[in-house]
Write an enzyme that holds these catalytic residues in place. Structure first.
Site, PDB file in Angstrom:
ATOM      1  N   GLY A  35       0.768  -1.251   0.000  1.00  0.00           N
ATOM      2  CA  GLY A  35       0.000   0.000   0.000  1.00  0.00           C
ATOM      3  C   GLY A  35       0.788   1.284   0.000  1.00  0.00           C
ATOM      4  N   GLY A  36       0.538   2.095   1.032  1.00  0.00           N
ATOM      5  CA  GLY A  36       1.131   3.416   1.131  1.00  0.00           C
ATOM      6  C   GLY A  36       2.639   3.391   1.243  1.00  0.00           C
ATOM      7  N   VAL A  65      -7.059  -7.624   4.485  1.00  0.00           N
ATOM      8  CA  VAL A  65      -6.324  -8.849   4.185  1.00  0.00           C
ATOM      9  C   VAL A  65      -5.346  -8.567   3.059  1.00  0.00           C
ATOM     10  CG1 VAL A  65      -6.465 -11.240   3.416  1.00  0.00           C
ATOM     11  CG2 VAL A  65      -8.268 -10.297   4.880  1.00  0.00           C
ATOM     12  N   LYS A  66      -4.066  -8.652   3.382  1.00  0.00           N
ATOM     13  CA  LYS A  66      -3.033  -8.495   2.352  1.00  0.00           C
ATOM     14  C   LYS A  66      -1.789  -9.316   2.662  1.00  0.00           C
ATOM     15  CE  LYS A  66      -2.264  -3.921   4.406  1.00  0.00           C
ATOM     16  NZ  LYS A  66      -2.469  -2.483   4.155  1.00  0.00           N
ATOM     17  N   ASP A 125      -4.620  -3.118  14.201  1.00  0.00           N
ATOM     18  CA  ASP A 125      -3.845  -3.851  13.201  1.00  0.00           C
ATOM     19  C   ASP A 125      -3.958  -5.349  13.454  1.00  0.00           C
ATOM     20  OD1 ASP A 125      -1.987  -4.597  11.253  1.00  0.00           O
ATOM     21  OD2 ASP A 125      -0.708  -2.870  11.682  1.00  0.00           O
ATOM     22  N   ILE A 126      -4.087  -6.111  12.376  1.00  0.00           N
ATOM     23  CA  ILE A 126      -4.164  -7.576  12.462  1.00  0.00           C
ATOM     24  C   ILE A 126      -2.951  -8.214  11.785  1.00  0.00           C
ATOM     25  CG2 ILE A 126      -5.505  -9.639  11.886  1.00  0.00           C
ATOM     26  CD1 ILE A 126      -6.802  -7.773  13.966  1.00  0.00           C
ATOM     27  N   LYS A 137       9.420 -14.850  16.624  1.00  0.00           N
ATOM     28  CA  LYS A 137       9.529 -16.248  17.052  1.00  0.00           C
ATOM     29  C   LYS A 137      10.711 -16.920  16.366  1.00  0.00           C
ATOM     30  CE  LYS A 137       7.010 -20.596  17.496  1.00  0.00           C
ATOM     31  NZ  LYS A 137       5.691 -21.257  17.550  1.00  0.00           N
ATOM     32  N   TYR A 214      18.973   8.405  40.912  1.00  0.00           N
ATOM     33  CA  TYR A 214      18.792   7.326  41.884  1.00  0.00           C
ATOM     34  C   TYR A 214      17.362   7.397  42.390  1.00  0.00           C
ATOM     35  CZ  TYR A 214      20.027  11.217  45.043  1.00  0.00           C
ATOM     36  OH  TYR A 214      20.094  12.413  45.689  1.00  0.00           O
ATOM     37  N   HIS A 275       7.990  16.172  51.287  1.00  0.00           N
ATOM     38  CA  HIS A 275       7.885  14.721  51.439  1.00  0.00           C
ATOM     39  C   HIS A 275       6.468  14.220  51.177  1.00  0.00           C
ATOM     40  CE1 HIS A 275      11.962  14.863  52.796  1.00  0.00           C
ATOM     41  NE2 HIS A 275      11.660  15.540  53.895  1.00  0.00           N
ATOM     42  N   GLY A 304      13.187  24.198  51.235  1.00  0.00           N
ATOM     43  CA  GLY A 304      13.545  22.983  50.499  1.00  0.00           C
ATOM     44  C   GLY A 304      12.356  22.214  49.973  1.00  0.00           C
TER      45      GLY A 304
END
Length: 539
Positions: A35-36, A65-66, A125-126, A137, A214, A275, A304
């Site tokens: 596609g794009g 589906v592609k 998205d599928i 995998k 930290y 605090h 402070g």
């Protein structure tokens, strides 16, 4: 058949993809695209194999589906070290795919845009997740890239002879982290659409904002994560305009100040925090007036500390702030003179949150991690306000029960439980200080006037100590103040301290089996007391 080096590229985020694909072709790869993405690459002069040439099947169902095809997934999942796999590819005339570069439909951006349900669903998205999971995998044979930040590393390693196994493992990890976040956003969106507050299974998506120097202490490593969808009026949406980066404690303390500041809406307000507990809160006709009231509430503890301000800091306020050491100022803005004054101190941090007064979104939760689990609750949004102001004027019901031993059990309803009701000025003061005690660590007692705190006692293991601490901090300012308690008085000792200090009215949830003792002590001293029901423990 001779296997050709091939890369499948299909991205919604096209940043850097042309240069990446140029680098791939220079390293002998054929580019398969859809596609794009294919159009962008072709317009840049690159040769592209359309996905339909690989599958032998046209894209269909409006592009739904592609890539869902054996010619794609066999090429991704075939283990090159397995002779049977490779023989099957040969038999089926399927070429391997060695690099996959895919990022997914922009579900998050669609969600943030406020799109309707149908549009959000269409941006799930599928094919993309299926491809990158398959490639990940088979990581030992396929390098899969979901983040444009990894383009350069992959190209450099290709030039050096091939993508290393270590890099492939890292890319594999990024795939499953990416799809986990993606699916988390979708599942949480769907839960919200169904009104499911606490799902049986839950995941939350966060993105690293910064590494901390930290944690609470120097021996602890720490990091700050933002929610994937930035909440309005939160520290995640803040712009730092001056000073060194925030620490772990800075962020935790600043959040406490912000949470309390939101209680005052558009009324000019200043919260001084130390605090994660308030040490001085003030409101006024303007920010300068509010600041001076907050500062004078406890000029010692504010040193402070952190200031949260729901307005524009002006020159006069900046001059006063600069007279002491302040770690952080968070405001909705600063005028030019104020910035010039505040930036004269190198150790101060200045943050700006344009929508600082924005209330929390209903879908936000208060979460606390415990070892081996996660505590999740709704935020404490209950607060006496103008809608139930009659609690301060109406006499509460009283139910007296005579027990078998002849003793009387007294139960009070909500409202004024003493003979004297609070005055209008006391009502304003009770409401003000009730807001503050809600954001003070339990056991908590706050005393103050209608526009400022005068003393705060927090985090004590019993309520009388919290009351004594608040009164001690207030000193002579306690006289004529009111008191707010985050939970009921178990005994009359807190009232006795109020009498000695000259406190005139008390707000508390009520509900102790010894409420009568406190009420009678108030009646004897002419103190007004109101029961409001909801407690405000903060742990």
């Amino acid at each position: 058949m001779e296997m050709k080096k091939r890369a499948l590229v299909s991205v919604s985020d096209k940043e850097g993809v042309v240069d990446f694909c140029k680098g791939l072709t220079e390293n002998g790869f054929e580019i398969i695209s859809t596609g794009g993405t294919a159009k962008v690459l072709q317009e840049a002069g690159l040769s592209v194999i359309g996905i339909s040439e690989i599958t032998g099947f046209p894209e269909c169902l409006d592009g739904r589906v592609k890539t869902l095809h054996p010619n794609v997934h066999a090429g991704l999942l075939a283990m090159r070290s397995n002779p049977e796999h490779m023989a099957q590819l040969e038999e089926l005339n399927i070429n391997t795919i060695d690099i996959v570069c895919v990022n997914l439909y922009p579900f998050k951006a669609t969600l943030i845009s406020g799109a309707d349900f149908a549009t959000c669903i269409e941006n799930i998205d599928i094919g993309g997740p299926t491809m990158i999971r398959a490639a990940a995998k088979n990581y030992q044979d396929v390098a899969v890239i979901v983040d444009p930040a990894d383009y350069e590393t992959v190209l450099e390693e290709l030039k050096a002879g091939g993508v290393s196994l270590q890099t492939k493992k890292y890319l594999q990890y990024k795939v499953f982290a990416h799809t986990a976040v993606y699916d988390s956003l979708i599942s949480n969106y769907l839960a919200s659409q169904l009104g499911i507050t606490f799902p049986d299974e839950v995941t939350y998506a966060y993105k690293k904002a910064q590494d901390m120097r930290y944690g609470e202490n120097p021996q602890q490593q720490a990091v700050f994560y933002n929610e994937q969808i930035i909440r309005k009026g939160s520290l995640s949406s803040a712009t730092q305009i001056w000073g060194k980066e925030l620490s772990y404690n800075n962020i935790n303390d600043a959040n406490g100040a912000l949470e309390l500041l939101k209680e005052f809406g558009s009324v000019p307000a200043v919260v001084a925090c130390k605090h994660a507990n308030p040490c001085g809160v003030g409101t006024g006709e303007n920010i300068y007036e509010a600041y001076m009231r907050a500062y004078n509430s406890d000029p010692v503890s504010v040193f402070g500390g952190i200031l949260a301000i729901n307005g524009i800091v002006d020159e006069a306020t900046a001059i006063e702030i600069n007279k002491i050491f302040i770690e952080i100022v968070i405001a909705s803005g600063y005028d030019c003179k104020a910035l010039e004054i505040l930036e004269s101190k190198k150790n101060i941090r200045l943050l700006q949150i344009d929508d600082i007064s924005s209330r929390r979104e209903p879908s936000a939760f208060d979460m606390k991690k415990v070892y081996g689990g996660l505590l999740v609750q709704q935020y404490d949004e209950t607060l006496v306000n103008g809608e139930d102001i009659n609690l301060f004027r109406n006499q509460a019901t009283v139910e007296v029960t005579t027990l078998a031993d002849g003793k009387q059990k007294v139960a009070y309803g909500l409202g004024v439980v003493t003979e004297r009701a609070p005055t209008e000025e006391e009502i304003e003061a009770l409401l003000f200080n009730w807001k503050v005690v809600k954001h003070t660590k339990s056991n908590a007692i706050v005393i103050g006037k209608r526009d400022r705190t005068t003393g705060i006692g927090m985090g004590q293991t019993n309520r009388i100590w919290a009351a004594q601490q608040a009164i001690a901090h207030a000193g002579g300012k306690a006289k004529g103040s009111v008191m707010a308690s985050d939970a009921f008085f178990p005994f009359s000792d807190c009232v006795e301290e109020c009498i000695k200090a000259g406190i005139t009215a008390i707000i508390q949830p009520g509900g102790s089996i010894r409420d009568r003792d406190s009420v009678e002590a108030c009646n004897e001293a002419g103190i007004a007391m109101v029961f409001v029901g909801d407690r405000h423990f903060k742990h």
